[in-house]
Scaffold this motif. Structure first.
Motif, short mmCIF file in Angstrom:
data_model
loop_
_atom_site.label_atom_id
_atom_site.label_comp_id
_atom_site.label_asym_id
_atom_site.label_seq_id
_atom_site.Cartn_x
_atom_site.Cartn_y
_atom_site.Cartn_z
N ASP A 183 0.72 20.07 3.61
CA ASP A 183 -0.59 19.46 3.88
C ASP A 183 -1.07 18.71 2.65
OD1 ASP A 183 -2.67 19.26 5.98
OD2 ASP A 183 -3.94 20.11 4.42
N ALA A 184 -0.82 19.28 1.46
CA ALA A 184 -1.16 18.57 0.22
C ALA A 184 -0.36 17.28 0.11
CB ALA A 184 -0.87 19.47 -0.99
N TYR A 185 0.85 17.29 0.65
CA TYR A 185 1.70 16.08 0.62
C TYR A 185 0.99 14.87 1.24
CZ TYR A 185 5.81 13.13 1.53
OH TYR A 185 6.72 12.09 1.57
N LYS A 186 0.17 15.13 2.25
CA LYS A 186 -0.55 14.03 2.91
C LYS A 186 -1.46 13.30 1.93
CE LYS A 186 -0.77 16.66 7.24
NZ LYS A 186 -1.70 17.37 8.16
N ARG A 187 -2.08 14.04 1.00
CA ARG A 187 -2.95 13.42 0.01
C ARG A 187 -2.16 12.79 -1.13
NH1 ARG A 187 -4.80 16.67 3.64
NH2 ARG A 187 -4.69 18.51 2.30
N VAL A 188 -0.93 13.24 -1.34
CA VAL A 188 -0.06 12.61 -2.34
C VAL A 188 0.46 11.29 -1.81
CG1 VAL A 188 2.03 12.89 -3.75
CG2 VAL A 188 0.59 14.88 -3.24
N ASP A 189 0.72 11.25 -0.52
CA ASP A 189 1.38 10.11 0.13
C ASP A 189 0.40 8.96 0.39
OD1 ASP A 189 3.43 8.68 1.29
OD2 ASP A 189 3.25 9.67 3.24
N MET A 190 -0.29 8.54 -0.65
CA MET A 190 -1.25 7.44 -0.55
C MET A 190 -1.00 6.46 -1.69
SD MET A 190 -4.62 9.81 0.19
CE MET A 190 -5.76 8.46 0.49
N ASN A 191 -1.09 5.17 -1.40
CA ASN A 191 -0.70 4.15 -2.37
C ASN A 191 -1.88 3.57 -3.13
OD1 ASN A 191 0.71 2.23 -3.80
ND2 ASN A 191 0.81 0.78 -2.09
N PRO A 192 -1.96 3.82 -4.47
CA PRO A 192 -3.02 3.22 -5.27
C PRO A 192 -2.64 1.86 -5.85
CG PRO A 192 -1.89 4.88 -6.56
CD PRO A 192 -1.19 4.83 -5.22
N LEU A 193 -1.36 1.47 -5.72
CA LEU A 193 -0.92 0.21 -6.33
C LEU A 193 -1.70 -0.97 -5.75
CD1 LEU A 193 1.06 -1.07 -8.34
CD2 LEU A 193 2.66 -1.36 -6.43
N GLY A 194 -2.20 -1.80 -6.63
CA GLY A 194 -3.07 -2.90 -6.21
C GLY A 194 -4.51 -2.66 -6.63
N SER A 195 -4.78 -1.43 -7.07
CA SER A 195 -6.11 -1.12 -7.59
C SER A 195 -6.32 -1.79 -8.94
CB SER A 195 -6.28 0.40 -7.76
OG SER A 195 -6.19 1.06 -6.53
N ALA A 196 -5.18 -2.11 -9.62
CA ALA A 196 -5.19 -2.71 -10.96
C ALA A 196 -5.95 -1.78 -11.92
CB ALA A 196 -5.74 -4.11 -10.92
N ALA A 197 -6.80 -2.36 -12.78
CA ALA A 197 -7.48 -1.52 -13.76
C ALA A 197 -8.52 -0.63 -13.09
CB ALA A 197 -8.12 -2.36 -14.84
#
Length: 472
Positions: A183-197
């Motif tokens: 269940d924790a994996y679901k929160r890991v499996d999110m993409n922050p790339l593109g947030s930049a700084a």
């Protein structure tokens, strides 16, 4: 490449550079960083943000680096982190155009993404190993559905059960540990790339594309949250801490059971040691160490939570200090899981001693009280009083459970309520027999062979479903 040459004057002191560097634990995210840069560069070219030829050169250099391995990098302390080391390598291969690789991204979203990529893989590895351990426990339980064992509460004899029933308590606890981790994996499996700084970028990047290329299930929809969130780490380490807490409890029982006083279990020689002075000793050192090492996970969780507490949004360098605690927790959880699998699966059970303990100390008394309720239609508290007094008198007079008969019970009832019970001798014998006790517990979750078999089948279905769902 010297990032300081623009804004800052002079070099950082060697001590400060060492204090600031994350290179030592960044090695863990080396391949993830190549994967990220490959996806990001591919997206930049497709969006027309950087020239196709430049992208081709960058991608070729990244491919070469992956083949050469981390040894190809210059990991001098003047390089702050793995991200700059990778960029420096690409620059050494294709020149200044390597700088295009960093267009529309920051080390802030880069490290957040790398951590998630690696942690996803680690969780899947641990998850698979938990399922394998559960399967091993189920197989052991299948062999002991009628192996009588005594159950404890307050570490005192409570009721007869079977070794299978006790093993399935482990299996079900581990099932929840697995489910909690996945269940924790679901929160890991999110993409922050593109947030930049912290505020994304004015370049027309395609975050859906990088999300797909990197295998994430969804995009983090707020860029400030994207670069500053580490709750996914805390949640994962909490899940691992609960997992190793389960292991610690199993170890405690193996340690107790392997003593001369219990004499129920023998831990294999491969997981034991001896004394440097007492030649007769066979010590459960591995179980003791596994029990102790579970505390490492609790400690790492508390450290991570303390670092996160009261940090302002968005990125702060404090977050860098969380990473080594994450990997230490992951590595210790994997190590303890592996050793527990081997140790528990190789124990030897002393069935005779287990049966002896189940029959001693009036562990079957509850069933006798239940018999009185069913056969004599009396309130349970009345039956409880009669059987409780029976045990006290038997212990005081050194009467064994084999010598408890109708005459003895009637004398107790006569004393308490001035009337006999007139119970059939056969019912008394069955009530006080550990195996008959076990066989009568047929409700869901019970210790009877039928209930145990149903529990085993349920767990086997769970294992199959999880294996299919996660591609194990």
């Amino acid at each position: 490449m010297n990032l300081r040459s623009g804004r800052l004057k002079g070099k950082m002191s060697h001590e400060a550079a060492s204090f600031n560097s994350s290179l030592e634990f960044d090695k863990r995210i080396f391949e993830a960083d190549i994967e990220l840069n490959t996806a990001h560069t591919t997206m930049l070219a497709k969006q027309g943000i950087i020239p196709e030829k430049t992208a081709t050169n960058i991608l070729k250099a990244l491919k070469d680096l992956k083949e050469e391995g981390i040894e190809a990098l210059d990991l001098d302390l003047s390089v702050e982190d793995i991200h700059m080391a990778v960029e420096n390598y690409v620059t050494s291969k294709i020149g200044e155009e390597a700088g295009y690789m960093h267009t529309a991204k920051s080390r802030n979203d880069q490290v957040a993404t790398d951590l998630r990529l690696v942690l996803k893989k680690e969780i899947k590895i641990i998850g698979l190993n938990i399922l394998n351990f559960i399967e091993e426990i189920i197989n052991m339980a299948d062999e002991h559905k009628e192996t009588i064992f005594v159950g404890y509460t307050h570490l005192q004899h409570a009721q007869p059960t079977t070794f299978a029933h006790h093993l399935l308590a482990y299996a079900n606890a581990l099932r929840r540990d697995y489910e909690r981790l996945m269940d924790a994996y679901k929160r890991v499996d999110m993409n922050p790339l593109g947030s930049a700084a912290l505020t994304t970028t004015s370049f027309p990047i395609d975050r859906e594309m990088t999300t797909e290329l990197l295998g994430f299930s969804r995009i983090m929809e707020n860029s400030i949250d994207g670069v500053s969130s580490r709750d996914f780490i805390a949640e994962t380490v909490f899940s691992l801490s609960m997992l190793t807490s389960t292991f610690s409890k199993i170890c405690e029982e193996l340690i107790n059971w392997s003593t001369y006083e219990f004499g129920v279990v023998e831990i294999a020689y491969e997981y034991s040691s001896t004394s440097s002075i007492m030649p007769q000793k066979k010590n459960p050192d591995i179980a003791e160490l596994a029990r102790a090492k579970s505390a490492i996970l609790t400690g790492e969780l508390m450290t991570i939570m303390t670092i996160l507490k009261a940090l302002p949004y968005s990125y702060n360098k404090d977050l860098q200090e969380i990473t080594p605690h994450l990997w230490n927790a992951v590595d210790n959880a994997k190590s303890i899981l592996s050793i527990m699998h081997g140790m528990l699966s190789t124990i030897t059970l002393n069935k005779e001693r287990a049966s002896e303990l189940a029959k001693s100390n009036f562990a079957t008394a509850t069933e006798l009280a239940d018999i009185l309720v069913r056969e004599k239609n009396m309130p349970f508290r009345t039956a409880h009083k009669i059987v409780g007094r029976m045990v006290t008198v038997a212990l005081d007079d050194n009467v064994s459970i084999d010598n408890i008969d109708l005459k003895f019970l009637d004398s107790i009832s006569q004393e308490l309520f001035d009337k006999p019970l007139d119970l059939e001798e056969d019912l008394i014998r069955k009530a006080l027999d550990p195996l008959e006790n076990v066989r009568s517990r047929k409700v869901i979750g019970g210790s009877s062979p039928e209930a145990t078999q149903n529990a085993i089948l349920s767990l086997r279905t769970f294992l199959e479903d999880e294996s299919d769902k996660n591609g194990f």
